[in-house]
Scaffold this motif. Structure first.
Motif: not given
Length: 277
Positions: A98-120
């Protein structure tokens, strides 16, 4: 024959380059581990696990930092694991293509590779600044955000590997979809899902940047998650740069403990994955 000789030469050159680069990487890894063990083992003693972080020029240990790291890690896993498992289950069982699932996967990939300092910085703006003080809860939330994408990706992959025939067989017996997932799919993928949680724990164990903006540090003993909380990564960051020899020795010991823990978790994860296969 000329074509064969040329291919053999190219293969030999590529193989030699691959072996040499691998040996170079292993050399640096062995060098780092040798220095870490050489400097860290000397500081490993009984007081390391029973005494608190000391003031400059005094003997002490890492008891408060060890307990603080344990509390932060456990709380982060408790918060992040259910969210990651539920989101991974949605993507593998309900969303699929589904389209929503693809959006979630994309966001998850971005979050997976995001620098941890940004999360902090994000958690600092959302929790620390409004509250007016650092806290263990903010640190746990920051680490939980790092846990979620790891668990989500692993859960989705493991559930996708479960044969569709198993779902169809359970559905043919009259089981509703939620029961098929709970009783059949989860049981078949449980080893891989646990492996994902272990890898997530190994990922957050040594994270320093998010904790600098959230939990910070505490030289005193505390179990109150609403206060700044001592933790090994920040202790290493602060003590390693200090001019005091006793603090630097504790930093080496803390680094050795974290390295041993992460190594053990990765070995456990690989062992579980191998047994699952």
């Amino acid at each position: 024959m000329q074509l064969y000789a040329r291919r053999k030469l190219i293969n030999t050159v590529n193989m030699t380059a691959s072996v040499l680069t691998t040996l170079l990487g292993l050399l640096f890894l062995a060098w780092i581990l040798a220095v870490l063990v050489g400097k860290g083992v000397s500081a490993i003693n009984g007081s390391l696990f029973t005494e608190m972080t000391p003031p400059p020029g005094s003997a002490g240990g890492l008891a408060n930092a060890l307990i603080g790291s344990l509390m932060l890690t456990v709380t982060a896993v408790v918060i992040g694991t259910p969210i990651g498992i539920m989101a991974g289950t949605y993507l593998a069982e309900y969303g699929r293509g589904g389209a929503f699932a693809e959006i979630v996967r994309t966001i998850n990939d971005i979050l997976l590779s995001a620098p941890s300092i940004i999360i902090g910085v994000f958690v600092y703006a959302m929790m620390v600044a409004p509250q007016g003080h650092f806290s263990g809860w903010a640190g746990a939330v920051a680490l939980a955000i790092i846990v979620i994408p790891v668990v989500l990706r692993t859960t989705e992959n493991m559930l996708s590997l479960v044969p569709t025939q198993m779902r169809e067989a359970a559905a043919a017996l009259g089981a509703p979809q939620w029961m098929v997932i709970m009783k059949v799919v989860y049981k078949a993928a449980i080893t891989g899902m646990v492996t994902g949680v272990i890898l997530a724990v190994a990922r957050i164990t040594g994270e320093t940047a998010p904790l600098l903006f959230t939990a910070l540090n505490n030289q005193f003993w505390t179990l109150n998650m609403n206060e700044p909380m001592a933790n090994l990564p920040v202790v290493i960051f602060q003590f390693a740069m200090s001019p005091y020899d006793d603090w630097r020795e504790l930093a080496w010991a803390a680094a050795l403990l974290i390295t041993a823990l992460v190594l053990g978790m990765n070995i456990l994860a690989r062992t579980l994955t191998r047994g699952h296969k």
